[in-house]
Structures are given as structure tokens and as C-alpha cells.
Design an enzyme around this catalytic site. Structure first.
Site, mmCIF file in Angstrom:
data_model
loop_
_atom_site.group_PDB
_atom_site.id
_atom_site.type_symbol
_atom_site.label_atom_id
_atom_site.label_comp_id
_atom_site.label_asym_id
_atom_site.label_seq_id
_atom_site.Cartn_x
_atom_site.Cartn_y
_atom_site.Cartn_z
ATOM 1 N N LYS A 1 1.610 -9.114 0.044
ATOM 2 C CA LYS A 1 1.330 -8.303 -1.134
ATOM 3 C C LYS A 1 2.366 -7.182 -1.211
ATOM 4 O O LYS A 1 2.678 -6.549 -0.208
ATOM 5 C CB LYS A 1 -0.080 -7.710 -1.049
ATOM 6 C CG LYS A 1 -0.539 -7.013 -2.323
ATOM 7 C CD LYS A 1 -2.019 -6.637 -2.209
ATOM 8 C CE LYS A 1 -2.526 -6.056 -3.519
ATOM 9 N NZ LYS A 1 -1.957 -4.732 -3.795
ATOM 10 N N GLY B 1 -9.128 -6.238 -8.227
ATOM 11 C CA GLY B 1 -9.713 -5.305 -7.272
ATOM 12 C C GLY B 1 -10.827 -4.475 -7.889
ATOM 13 O O GLY B 1 -12.005 -4.808 -7.794
ATOM 14 N N ARG B 2 -10.467 -3.390 -8.572
ATOM 15 C CA ARG B 2 -11.469 -2.469 -9.094
ATOM 16 C C ARG B 2 -12.440 -3.119 -10.075
ATOM 17 O O ARG B 2 -13.633 -2.835 -10.050
ATOM 18 C CB ARG B 2 -10.767 -1.270 -9.766
ATOM 19 C CG ARG B 2 -10.166 -0.302 -8.767
ATOM 20 C CD ARG B 2 -9.289 0.737 -9.467
ATOM 21 N NE ARG B 2 -8.802 1.735 -8.528
ATOM 22 C CZ ARG B 2 -7.771 1.564 -7.709
ATOM 23 N NH1 ARG B 2 -7.113 0.404 -7.718
ATOM 24 N NH2 ARG B 2 -7.397 2.515 -6.874
ATOM 25 N N CYS C 1 0.838 -1.202 0.000
ATOM 26 C CA CYS C 1 0.000 0.000 0.000
ATOM 27 C C CYS C 1 0.873 1.251 0.000
ATOM 28 O O CYS C 1 1.768 1.409 0.835
ATOM 29 C CB CYS C 1 -0.921 0.010 1.217
ATOM 30 S SG CYS C 1 -2.018 1.466 1.257
ATOM 31 N N ASN D 1 -1.181 -8.731 -9.935
ATOM 32 C CA ASN D 1 -2.251 -7.833 -9.501
ATOM 33 C C ASN D 1 -2.176 -6.532 -10.294
ATOM 34 O O ASN D 1 -1.111 -5.949 -10.450
ATOM 35 C CB ASN D 1 -2.115 -7.557 -8.005
ATOM 36 C CG ASN D 1 -3.063 -6.490 -7.491
ATOM 37 O OD1 ASN D 1 -2.650 -5.586 -6.778
ATOM 38 N ND2 ASN D 1 -4.323 -6.580 -7.854
ATOM 39 N N GLY D 2 -3.338 -6.092 -10.779
ATOM 40 C CA GLY D 2 -3.393 -4.815 -11.482
ATOM 41 C C GLY D 2 -3.601 -5.001 -12.979
ATOM 42 O O GLY D 2 -3.056 -5.921 -13.589
#
Length: 304
Positions: free
Chosen positions: A116, A201-202, A75, A177-178
Site C-alpha cells: 500500500k 476504509g472510513r 502511512c 483507495n480513498g
């Protein structure tokens, strides 16, 4: 997401280990592992190893149902990095490895331990590999890599070649991820870049059925899904109202519909209206009015 199927593993909201130790008032919801606790990781961040270890020990004492713990080293939000947590740990590979080792010792063996992370603070694959290898040696069962630097946003694609490099070199599964917004993105992540899987995620907010769609297309290139957009919208509002405290109602609804409304023809109009709505009932009224005016948006065919 669970009602559509297809998702192998879930993660809670990012929780503060120190706050959990201090019995923070909202942990009951931040650490909610329903509807599949056995496949849900509790995601923790901490500025120090001691409180991370104590928080994991407290999980066992509290008998909170879960399927593992995820340590957040990725993060980049200023609120988190100012505490010395999140991606700040990527400046200290030995310290991050020590945290994983302590977490593995505190977590019963039957539970998964993951971490992560991002590319770090500079574009050095050698430094990234050293960091990742340290986490693996310390006991991480798998890693999740978001291939952007700490200071990079989402304006351009992540550096997926680094995912490929790490996937080849590491002894544990690496999840990418992403940037995964479609079946083609997923197929590229696992086929071209060698990721063991993807974290979404989104797009999982925009299209909660994305996991089921990927699974279907993986089995059959001609697979498609007919989605009741109206029903899904109201189901989400009902879930917010029945499963969260009232103080969360509007913030969670606004976050969800900011992405979910992309499925609608007049997305900008209804997004703006929802962001300014004073209550869940007001949002319901806006949605009923919208679908009455644009009935063709009620059902959508999803093919990719």
C-alpha cells in the site's frame, strides 16, 4: 462487514514487524484474521528490511492463519514516519523494492503479497511509476494506491488521474483507495480510472454494508437494502466485548460510532454523548434511549 457480504479481501490493523518479533502484548488482536483468514492480509510496517523479513518468517513458524501479507508504504502518521516506516519508504525506491523482494522470498508462494502506498512526497508521476514498477519487479502481486501526497489530508479529493496512469502502465492489478463513499464513486474508480478494484476504509465503518450495496447495484441498478441500524450498533458492541481485551473497549467503540452515527438524524448529539461515555454499558444505555426517542432511525433504506 462480513455478515453483510460483498467484500473480497480484508486487512488487519497495521502491525509493527519489530513489535511482532518482540512478542508485543497486543499482537494477538492486531493480527486477528477472523472471520475469513484465507482472505485476510496481515498488514506490516517496518523501518528496515531485515525485521520485515524475519517477521514474515515468524508468521510461518507461528502457523498464524492468514491469506497474505501487505507491506505498508503509505502511512503518513508522524509516529510511523519518525521511525522511518510507512510513507518514508517512498523516498527510497530501491530500498522499498528490496523489502518487497525479501518479503516475497520469506512468504510461502501460495500467499498473496501486496503493498500500500501514496503518491509520494512530490507530484511526479514519473517518480511514482518508477517506485511502483520496482515493487512489481520485486514480486508484489498487486498494489494499493491512495492518490494523495504524504502531507495531504482529506480536505479535497485525491488525484485519481494518477491511479489511471499507474493502472495503464503496471503489470499487476492496481487497487484505488480513498474517496469511495458510494456506488457511483466505485463505478468511477473502476470505469473511468481503470482501477482493478477499490479499498474502502472510513466508509466501511460508517456503512459496514457498503460492499454488499456496491455488489447489489453492480448487478441491478434498482437494488436497495433495508438496514437495521439499531441491531448493527448493538452487534458491534457485543463483538467488541467478546473479541477484544477490555483495554480496547472504549477506544474501539468511540472510533466506530464517530463514523457510524452519521446514519442517525441527530448524529452530533449521540456522537458527543458516546465519546464521553465511561463504559460499553453506558454506550448501550445511550443507544437504547436514543432509539426509543427517535424510532424512525432504527431502519434505514440504502439505495446508493
Amino acid at each position: 462487514i462480513s455478515s453483510f457480504g460483498g467484500c473480497d479481501r480484508y486487512y488487519t490493523e497495521m502491525c509493527s514487524a519489530p513489535a511482532y518479533l518482540g512478542n508485543a502484548p497486543w499482537d494477538e488482536w492486531f493480527m486477528d484474521t477472523r472471520p475469513a483468514p484465507e482472505r485476510t492480509s496481515i498488514q506490516f510496517y517496518s523501518p528496515d528490511t531485515e525485521r520485515m523479513s524475519l517477521a514474515i518468517e515468524k508468521l510461518t513458524l507461528d502457523s498464524l492463519p492468514h491469506g497474505g501479507v501487505d507491506l505498508n508504504f503509505g502511512c503518513s502518521a508522524p509516529l510511523i514516519t519518525r521511525l522511518g516506516a510507512g510513507v518514508s519508504w517512498m523516498k527510497d525506491s530501491a530500498g522499498a523494492a528490496a523489502m518487497v523482494q525479501a518479503a516475497r522470498k520469506a512468504l510461502p508462494k501460495e500467499f498473496m503479497l501486496s503493498a500500500k502506498l501514496r503518491l509520494g512526497h512530490d507530484d511526479s508521476e514519473d517518480r511514482l511509476l518508477e517506485f511502483c514498477q520496482g515493487l512489481c519487479d520485486a514480486g508484489a502481486d498487486y498494489l494499493v494506491l491512495h492518490p494523495r501526497l504524504a502531507n495531504q489530508k482529506f480536505r479535497r479529493l485525491g488525484k485519481w488521474s494518477s491511479v489511471a496512469t499507474m493502472a495503464r502502465a503496471l503489470p499487476v492489478p492496481l487497487i484505488g483507495n480513498g474517496d469511495v463513499r458510494s456506488y457511483d464513486d466505485y463505478a468511477r474508480a473502476v470505469g473511468e480510472y481503470g482501477a482493478s478494484g477499490v479499498m474502502i476504509g472510513r466508509e466501511a465503518v460508517r456503512r459496514p454494508w457498503i460492499f454488499a450495496l456496491i455488489r447489489g447495484l453492480e448487478a441491478n441498478p434498482d437494488f436497495s437494502m433495508s438496514i437495521n441500524i439499531e441491531e448493527t450498533a448493538f452487534t458491534m458492541l457485543d463483538s467488541i466485548e467478546t473479541q477484544l481485551p477490555s483495554i480496547f473497549y472504549l477506544s474501539r467503540a468511540r472510533r466506530f460510532f464517530f463514523y457510524f452515527c452519521d446514519n442517525l438524524a441527530f448524529a452530533h448529539h449521540i456522537k458527543c454523548a458516546i465519546q464521553n461515555a465511561p463504559s460499553l454499558d453506558a454506550i448501550r444505555a445511550l443507544l437504547r434511549s436514543y432509539f426509543d426517542e427517535v424510532p424512525t432511525d432504527r431502519i434505514k433504506l440504502q439505495e446508493k
